[in-house]
Motif scaffolding. Structure first.
Motif, short mmCIF file in Angstrom:
data_model
loop_
_atom_site.label_atom_id
_atom_site.label_comp_id
_atom_site.label_asym_id
_atom_site.label_seq_id
_atom_site.Cartn_x
_atom_site.Cartn_y
_atom_site.Cartn_z
N ASP A 1 -7.25 7.43 -1.45
CA ASP A 1 -6.53 6.26 -0.95
C ASP A 1 -7.58 5.23 -0.52
O ASP A 1 -8.18 5.33 0.55
CB ASP A 1 -5.62 6.67 0.21
N PHE B 1 -3.97 7.92 7.35
CA PHE B 1 -2.84 6.99 7.33
C PHE B 1 -2.54 6.60 5.89
O PHE B 1 -3.43 6.20 5.15
CB PHE B 1 -3.12 5.72 8.16
N HIS B 2 -1.25 6.72 5.51
CA HIS B 2 -0.89 6.41 4.13
C HIS B 2 0.36 5.54 4.01
O HIS B 2 0.92 5.45 2.91
CB HIS B 2 -0.72 7.71 3.34
N ILE C 1 -7.02 2.05 -0.07
CA ILE C 1 -6.29 0.83 0.31
C ILE C 1 -7.06 0.02 1.35
O ILE C 1 -7.09 -1.21 1.28
CB ILE C 1 -4.86 1.22 0.77
N GLN C 2 -7.68 0.69 2.31
CA GLN C 2 -8.45 -0.05 3.33
C GLN C 2 -9.94 -0.16 2.97
O GLN C 2 -10.63 -1.06 3.40
CB GLN C 2 -8.28 0.61 4.71
N LYS D 1 -4.27 -4.22 -0.19
CA LYS D 1 -4.98 -5.05 0.77
C LYS D 1 -5.91 -6.09 0.14
O LYS D 1 -5.45 -7.10 -0.35
CB LYS D 1 -5.73 -4.16 1.77
N GLU E 1 -8.35 9.42 2.49
CA GLU E 1 -9.10 8.16 2.52
C GLU E 1 -10.58 8.53 2.53
O GLU E 1 -11.00 9.32 3.38
CB GLU E 1 -8.78 7.39 3.80
N GLU F 1 -7.05 3.71 9.77
CA GLU F 1 -6.30 3.70 11.03
C GLU F 1 -6.73 4.85 11.94
O GLU F 1 -6.71 4.74 13.16
CB GLU F 1 -4.79 3.82 10.76
N GLY G 1 0.82 -1.21 0.00
CA GLY G 1 0.00 0.00 0.00
C GLY G 1 0.85 1.26 0.00
O GLY G 1 0.61 2.20 -0.76
N ALA G 2 1.88 1.27 0.86
CA ALA G 2 2.74 2.46 0.95
C ALA G 2 3.38 2.76 -0.40
O ALA G 2 3.50 3.92 -0.81
CB ALA G 2 3.81 2.23 2.01
N1 PMP Z 1 -3.13 3.60 3.09
C1 PMP Z 1 -4.13 3.14 3.87
C2 PMP Z 1 -5.46 3.83 3.82
C3 PMP Z 1 -3.94 2.04 4.69
O1 PMP Z 1 -4.94 1.60 5.49
C4 PMP Z 1 -2.68 1.39 4.70
C5 PMP Z 1 -2.42 0.18 5.58
N2 PMP Z 1 -3.09 0.13 6.77
C6 PMP Z 1 -1.68 1.89 3.86
C7 PMP Z 1 -1.94 2.99 3.08
C8 PMP Z 1 -0.31 1.24 3.81
O2 PMP Z 1 -0.40 -0.04 3.26
P1 PMP Z 1 0.79 -1.10 3.48
O3 PMP Z 1 0.79 -1.43 4.94
O4 PMP Z 1 0.44 -2.25 2.60
O5 PMP Z 1 2.05 -0.42 3.06
#
Ligand code: PMP
Length: 425
Positions: free
Chosen positions: A240, A139-140, A242-243, A269, A207, A212, A112-113
């Motif tokens: 974002d 959170f990113h 990702i979650q 994810k 997000e 988080e 994700g990062a």
């Molecule tokens: N962005 C968001 C919205 C996340 O929830 C997360 C992980 N919790 C990340 C980025 C980072 O993902 P990763 O842990 O796979 O690097």
């Protein structure tokens, strides 16, 4: 010889740095759909899904078979050396499924990062501007830019600076904490006055539902206002997801609830049911801004992640998981509101689909976060066979991320453990 959790925990403490937090000293042996069994044979109901990864449940045979089949052909050639069809096919499908009508392109990465890093690189390459605005509580990721964008110091940023510059944070709109969409937009205008002029801002990243930070959904009107600010100033809007992605919120992507088309979207994810792959999906002309060779990575778009990702999309459609996420959200809501009626420590119950949370406070007061109860609840529930995850900028939110393939019986069994645990504490 059978090992115990305690023995492995001792070894973990000696062999693995403290910086890797581990929430439960319970080592996984097997996991099936919504249940995990540890190495001592104890069964747990899983409301964490490996942090929003196994939306399609643990070890779905359709994914396992697809990955096994791929392994019989090859496991890695590197897409930048010898490409493969599954990468293209997954990109084509996501380009079609992403919100909005503008033609899209997709690049795959690993975490994700890394997706976030690449979205910022692409936004900067396209606009030729340096600035990025993110949100407090957001959170990113844990890379340098990920940390710079993240709006939560402990534990993510402590001791790791300096971070990349030209990153600014606006407050995220959270009604429960007295921050309205108008307050948040006014603060954004304030950043344009006091920190950086809008025509030097490459991107605004957020997000659609903070993860988080505490499971707070951005109001639709706020997302629409951000879309307009970005359009007015030529700023890239990055969602974002990702979650929030892959059916978790009752739509394939949470931004679909909000009726806007982001310029770029980060995904990871749940996209491959546990195989490490991430991506940036974006408007094609923006995605093409970076020079050839500027984007990529050895493992980016691993073939195993691509074949798993294709199966995840099939499962979401075949099993109707968006509708199921809404059913799960309704089931949790009903049970959690009933628990709240008897317990003023549950300050707030909220959900968007199956992205569900309770905020724990003292005496029903939103301004008195109850982090002690939150961590005690996570610990006690695990002892009783339920895996929970906490979150929140004040550490007082329990987030529920059950598999979307879980039966009502399993979900209710988990909620019974939650209810009994709360009564005990
Ligand atoms: N962005 C968001 C919205 C996340 O929830 C997360 C992980 N919790 C990340 C980025 C980072 O993902 P990763 O842990 O796979 O690097």
């Amino acid at each position: 010889m059978t090992k115990t959790n305690a023995e492995l925990w001792e070894r973990r403490l000696k062999a693995v740095p403290h910086g890797v937090g581990t929430m439960h000293p319970r080592f996984a042996a097997t996991a099936q759909n919504a249940e995990i069994t540890d190495i001592e044979g104890k069964r747990y109901i899983d409301f964490a899904t490996g942090i929003a990864v196994c939306n399609t449940g643990h070890s779905d045979p359709r994914i396992t078979e697809a990955v096994k089949d791929q392994l019989n052909h090859f496991s890695h050639t590197c897409f930048q050396v010898n490409p493969y069809e599954s990468y293209i096919e997954l990109a084509e499908k996501l380009n079609d499924l992403a919100p909005g009508d503008t033609p899209k392109k997709t690049i795959f990465l690993t975490t994700g990062a890394e997706a976030v890093e690449n979205a910022i690189k692409i936004a900067r390459a396209h606009t030729g501007r340096p600035g990025v605005i993110a949100f407090k509580g957001g959170f990113h990721g844990r890379t340098m830019m990920g940390m710079a964008l993240t709006g939560k110091v402990a534990p993510y940023k402590i001791g790791f600076g300096p971070f990349p510059s030209e990153v600014f944070h606006a407050p995220f709109p959270i009604d429960y904490h007295g921050v309205s969409a108008e307050d948040s937009l006014a603060a954004l205008e304030g950043i344009f006055k006091s920190d950086i002029e809008p025509n030097r801002v490459a991107a605004i990243i957020l997000e659609p539902v903070q993860g988080e930070g505490g499971f707070y959904a951005a109001p639709t009107a706020f997302m629409k206002a951000l879309r307009k600010i970005c359009d007015d100033h030529g700023i890239m809007l990055i969602a974002d997801e990702i979650q929030t992605g892959f059916a978790r919120t009752g739509k394939l992507f949470a931004t679909e609830h909000m009726g806007i088309e982001p310029d770029l979207m980060t995904v990871a994810k749940a996209m491959a049911g546990g195989f490490p792959i991430s991506g940036v999906i974006g408007k094609a002309d923006i995605m093409d801004a970076a020079a050839p060779g500027g984007l990529g990575g050895t493992y980016g778009g691993s073939v195993l992640g691509c074949v798993a990702g294709l199966k995840v999309l099939d499962i979401i459609r075949e099993d109707n998981l968006c509708a199921r996420a809404n059913e799960i959200g309704a089931l949790f809501n009903q049970r959690l509101l009933a628990m709240q009626a008897d317990d003023d420590r549950i300050g707030n119950v909220r959900n968007l689909g199956a992205m569900i949370a309770i905020e724990l406070v003292k005496e029903g007061d939103a301004n008195k976060p109850n982090a002690e109860l939150t961590s005690a609840l996570v610990k006690h529930a695990a002892e009783k066979g339920l895996i929970l995850l906490a979150c929140g900028i004040r550490g007082n939110v329990i987030r529920f991320l059950p598999a979307l393939t879980a039966s009502n019986d399993i979900l209710n069994e988990g909620l019974d453990i939650l209810e009994a645990s709360l009564k005990k504490l």
